[in-house]
Design a protein around this motif. Structure first.
Motif, PDB file in Angstrom:
ATOM      1  N   TYR A  74       3.969  -8.663   8.554  1.00 24.72           N
ATOM      2  CA  TYR A  74       2.662  -8.284   8.009  1.00 24.72           C
ATOM      3  C   TYR A  74       2.894  -7.253   6.914  1.00 24.72           C
ATOM      4  O   TYR A  74       3.615  -6.266   7.115  1.00 24.72           O
ATOM      5  CB  TYR A  74       1.777  -7.689   9.106  1.00 24.72           C
ATOM      6  CG  TYR A  74       0.357  -7.400   8.647  1.00 24.72           C
ATOM      7  CD1 TYR A  74      -0.629  -8.367   8.721  1.00 24.72           C
ATOM      8  CD2 TYR A  74       0.011  -6.145   8.132  1.00 24.72           C
ATOM      9  CE1 TYR A  74      -1.925  -8.116   8.303  1.00 24.72           C
ATOM     10  CE2 TYR A  74      -1.271  -5.880   7.702  1.00 24.72           C
ATOM     11  CZ  TYR A  74      -2.239  -6.867   7.795  1.00 24.72           C
ATOM     12  OH  TYR A  74      -3.525  -6.611   7.367  1.00 24.72           O
ATOM     13  N   PHE A  75       2.283  -7.483   5.732  1.00 21.90           N
ATOM     14  CA  PHE A  75       2.470  -6.601   4.589  1.00 21.90           C
ATOM     15  C   PHE A  75       1.109  -6.213   4.018  1.00 21.90           C
ATOM     16  O   PHE A  75       0.267  -7.073   3.788  1.00 21.90           O
ATOM     17  CB  PHE A  75       3.315  -7.292   3.506  1.00 21.90           C
ATOM     18  CG  PHE A  75       4.563  -7.933   4.044  1.00 21.90           C
ATOM     19  CD1 PHE A  75       5.527  -7.160   4.653  1.00 21.90           C
ATOM     20  CD2 PHE A  75       4.757  -9.298   3.959  1.00 21.90           C
ATOM     21  CE1 PHE A  75       6.679  -7.729   5.165  1.00 21.90           C
ATOM     22  CE2 PHE A  75       5.902  -9.892   4.470  1.00 21.90           C
ATOM     23  CZ  PHE A  75       6.871  -9.099   5.083  1.00 21.90           C
ATOM     24  N   ASP A  76       0.913  -4.923   3.783  1.00 21.75           N
ATOM     25  CA  ASP A  76      -0.362  -4.405   3.279  1.00 21.75           C
ATOM     26  C   ASP A  76      -0.054  -3.274   2.302  1.00 21.75           C
ATOM     27  O   ASP A  76       0.631  -2.302   2.652  1.00 21.75           O
ATOM     28  CB  ASP A  76      -1.200  -3.881   4.456  1.00 21.75           C
ATOM     29  CG  ASP A  76      -2.589  -3.406   4.032  1.00 21.75           C
ATOM     30  OD1 ASP A  76      -2.707  -2.748   2.985  1.00 21.75           O
ATOM     31  OD2 ASP A  76      -3.547  -3.669   4.770  1.00 21.75           O
ATOM     32  N   LEU A  77      -0.552  -3.390   1.091  1.00 24.01           N
ATOM     33  CA  LEU A  77      -0.335  -2.335   0.103  1.00 24.01           C
ATOM     34  C   LEU A  77      -1.459  -2.356  -0.920  1.00 24.01           C
ATOM     35  O   LEU A  77      -1.996  -3.418  -1.252  1.00 24.01           O
ATOM     36  CB  LEU A  77       1.009  -2.532  -0.617  1.00 24.01           C
ATOM     37  CG  LEU A  77       1.531  -1.325  -1.400  1.00 24.01           C
ATOM     38  CD1 LEU A  77       1.783  -0.149  -0.468  1.00 24.01           C
ATOM     39  CD2 LEU A  77       2.819  -1.679  -2.136  1.00 24.01           C
ATOM     40  N   GLY A  78      -1.807  -1.164  -1.399  1.00 21.15           N
ATOM     41  CA  GLY A  78      -2.875  -1.079  -2.386  1.00 21.15           C
ATOM     42  C   GLY A  78      -2.867   0.261  -3.088  1.00 21.15           C
ATOM     43  O   GLY A  78      -1.885   1.002  -3.061  1.00 21.15           O
TER      44      GLY A  78
ATOM     45  N   ARG B 209      -2.984   7.292  -5.439  1.00 16.24           N
ATOM     46  CA  ARG B 209      -1.701   7.038  -4.786  1.00 16.24           C
ATOM     47  C   ARG B 209      -1.574   5.562  -4.427  1.00 16.24           C
ATOM     48  O   ARG B 209      -2.567   4.867  -4.262  1.00 16.24           O
ATOM     49  CB  ARG B 209      -1.553   7.878  -3.520  1.00 16.24           C
ATOM     50  CG  ARG B 209      -2.519   7.503  -2.406  1.00 16.24           C
ATOM     51  CD  ARG B 209      -2.364   8.387  -1.174  1.00 16.24           C
ATOM     52  NE  ARG B 209      -3.140   7.899  -0.038  1.00 16.24           N
ATOM     53  CZ  ARG B 209      -4.419   8.163   0.160  1.00 16.24           C
ATOM     54  NH1 ARG B 209      -5.086   8.929  -0.695  1.00 16.24           N
ATOM     55  NH2 ARG B 209      -5.034   7.671   1.228  1.00 16.24           N
ATOM     56  N   VAL B 210      -0.346   5.107  -4.320  1.00 13.04           N
ATOM     57  CA  VAL B 210      -0.052   3.777  -3.784  1.00 13.04           C
ATOM     58  C   VAL B 210       0.127   3.948  -2.284  1.00 13.04           C
ATOM     59  O   VAL B 210       0.950   4.753  -1.842  1.00 13.04           O
ATOM     60  CB  VAL B 210       1.215   3.176  -4.414  1.00 13.04           C
ATOM     61  CG1 VAL B 210       1.556   1.832  -3.771  1.00 13.04           C
ATOM     62  CG2 VAL B 210       1.035   3.018  -5.912  1.00 13.04           C
ATOM     63  N   ASP B 211      -0.638   3.220  -1.500  1.00 11.56           N
ATOM     64  CA  ASP B 211      -0.612   3.451  -0.051  1.00 11.56           C
ATOM     65  C   ASP B 211      -0.980   2.173   0.680  1.00 11.56           C
ATOM     66  O   ASP B 211      -1.594   1.258   0.123  1.00 11.56           O
ATOM     67  CB  ASP B 211      -1.595   4.558   0.323  1.00 11.56           C
ATOM     68  CG  ASP B 211      -1.238   5.214   1.651  1.00 11.56           C
ATOM     69  OD1 ASP B 211      -0.281   4.760   2.301  1.00 11.56           O
ATOM     70  OD2 ASP B 211      -1.925   6.190   2.031  1.00 11.56           O
ATOM     71  N   ARG B 212      -0.634   2.098   1.935  1.00 11.26           N
ATOM     72  CA  ARG B 212      -0.977   0.956   2.771  1.00 11.26           C
ATOM     73  C   ARG B 212      -2.342   1.157   3.413  1.00 11.26           C
ATOM     74  O   ARG B 212      -2.780   2.275   3.638  1.00 11.26           O
ATOM     75  CB  ARG B 212       0.077   0.779   3.864  1.00 11.26           C
ATOM     76  CG  ARG B 212       0.238   1.976   4.821  1.00 11.26           C
ATOM     77  CD  ARG B 212       1.466   1.742   5.685  1.00 11.26           C
ATOM     78  NE  ARG B 212       1.613   2.727   6.736  1.00 11.26           N
ATOM     79  CZ  ARG B 212       2.395   3.785   6.678  1.00 11.26           C
ATOM     80  NH1 ARG B 212       3.085   4.022   5.554  1.00 11.26           N
ATOM     81  NH2 ARG B 212       2.507   4.618   7.690  1.00 11.26           N
ATOM     82  N   GLY B 213      -2.988   0.042   3.717  1.00 10.08           N
ATOM     83  CA  GLY B 213      -4.226   0.104   4.475  1.00 10.08           C
ATOM     84  C   GLY B 213      -3.978  -0.160   5.937  1.00 10.08           C
ATOM     85  O   GLY B 213      -4.837   0.056   6.783  1.00 10.08           O
ATOM     86  N   PHE B 214      -2.788  -0.651   6.239  1.00 11.89           N
ATOM     87  CA  PHE B 214      -2.366  -0.901   7.605  1.00 11.89           C
ATOM     88  C   PHE B 214      -0.849  -0.840   7.629  1.00 11.89           C
ATOM     89  O   PHE B 214      -0.194  -0.896   6.585  1.00 11.89           O
ATOM     90  CB  PHE B 214      -2.872  -2.276   8.077  1.00 11.89           C
ATOM     91  CG  PHE B 214      -2.834  -2.462   9.574  1.00 11.89           C
ATOM     92  CD1 PHE B 214      -3.561  -1.641  10.395  1.00 11.89           C
ATOM     93  CD2 PHE B 214      -2.086  -3.477  10.144  1.00 11.89           C
ATOM     94  CE1 PHE B 214      -3.544  -1.811  11.771  1.00 11.89           C
ATOM     95  CE2 PHE B 214      -2.065  -3.666  11.508  1.00 11.89           C
ATOM     96  CZ  PHE B 214      -2.798  -2.824  12.329  1.00 11.89           C
TER      97      PHE B 214
END
Length: 335
Positions: free
Chosen positions: A49-53, A63-68
């Protein structure tokens, strides 16, 4: 019979990786995809599972960060006699924006278990995994209890952690997990099943043996859970969650009381819902902490390109010591 490999959808959570770590992952994945003659029916399934935004909060830089959380793992089973199968799970967690592992001292952060399962037997696992509390609580919050951006996770379980004594030292690696533990889940019985966990090895600094359990009930459009857990510091938590589906709308929520030693009881509640039509989902929720008066309002939109790929936009306003607003835009991919 050759090893069966299948790909499927999955949804469930920093030192720099060394060359040895990269080799270990590469060998693991190659082993999972090369057929070898086996005497029993065996399947090994890679999943991830990959999540980035991109996220921005008032008073802070973009900032570049994950939501999960992001993870990559292998799980497998081999069928035995009498309707039983032996199982294993290996799962690592990492930060997608940097490639670093999620927790500095725990490479296999997600899960490391071996066990047995059967339709009439239930499922027995030994090792390190999420406790029954955390294995269930994410189902009652639209952001899956991620703890990032618009998530209302802090208003589901408050300040409680499954560790309680080594949180800072381990970088909160055991925030939601028991290690050196035994896990058992019963078969479903008229829509109900029971999940339990007990830590077999106790820490010298522990004041009690960590234990936890959850009772799940599912019937038609209704799903509910009651969970209890006590950590090594003798803190405990009780949580009740429910969700109900009415056409394209699903209403969900949870209420919990945790008692941390030396503190007043902390009561937290979340009320939320989702509305889904075709590929479009609108989600919204409100969380409140009765002890300190903190509260948070979140709303978002999710578009599903496919079963495995989504993109999302979230807005939120958190009222803690200081009020702040935030926005996050991201994308997810699972296999």
């Amino acid at each position: 019979m050759p090893t069966r490999i299948s790909i499927h959808s999955s949804a469930s959570e920093r030192t720099q990786r060394t060359p040895l770590t990269h080799r270990r992952v590469s060998i693991m994945l190659v082993a999972a995809t090369v057929s070898t003659p086996l005497a029993a029916q065996t399947s090994v399934v890679p999943y991830g599972y990959f999540d980035l935004g991109i996220a921005r909060e008032s008073g802070s830089a973009t900032r570049v960060d994950r939501g999960f959380n992001n993870w990559l793992g292998l799980k497998g089973e081999e069928k035995l006699s009498a309707g039983l199968a032996t199982t294993f799970v290996l799962e690592t967690r990492f930060d997608l924006d940097t490639g670093e592992q999620e927790r500095p001292k725990t490479y296999w952060q997600g899960e490391t278990t071996v066990g047995l399962k059967g339709e009439r037997f239930g499922r027995l696992r030994l090792g390190r995994a999420m406790t029954p509390l955390w294995q269930n609580v994410w189902e009652y919050e639209p952001w899956m209890n991620s703890g990032f951006n618009a998530s209302l996770a802090a208003y589901q379980t408050g300040r409680y952690t499954s560790d309680g004594i080594h949180d800072a030292e381990l970088g909160y690696a055991d925030f939601s997990r028991f290690g050196d533990a035994l896990f058992y889940g019963t078969p479903d019985f008229y829509g109900m099943n029971v999940q339990t966990a007990v830590k077999l090895e106790t820490d010298a600094a522990a004041d009690s043996r960590p234990v936890g359990g959850a009772i799940r009930y599912t019937t038609g459009p209704l799903r509910a859970v009651f969970a209890y857990e006590r950590n090594a510091h003798r803190d405990d938590i009780r949580l009740l969650g429910a969700r109900y589906l009415i056409g394209p709308t699903e209403i969900m929520g949870s209420c919990a009381r945790n008692r941390l030693r030396g503190s007043e009881p902390e009561d937290t509640c979340v009320l939320a819902g989702t509305y889904t039509v075709d590929r479009h989902t609108i989600r919204a929720g409100y969380g409140h902490n009765r002890l300190n008066g903190d509260h948070k309002l979140s709303a978002g939109y999710v578009y599903a390109f496919s079963r495995n790929v989504t993109t999302y936009v979230d807005l939120y306003q958190d009222h803690r010591t200081e009020r702040y607003k935030g926005m996050a835009i991201g994308m997810t991919y699972s296999f």
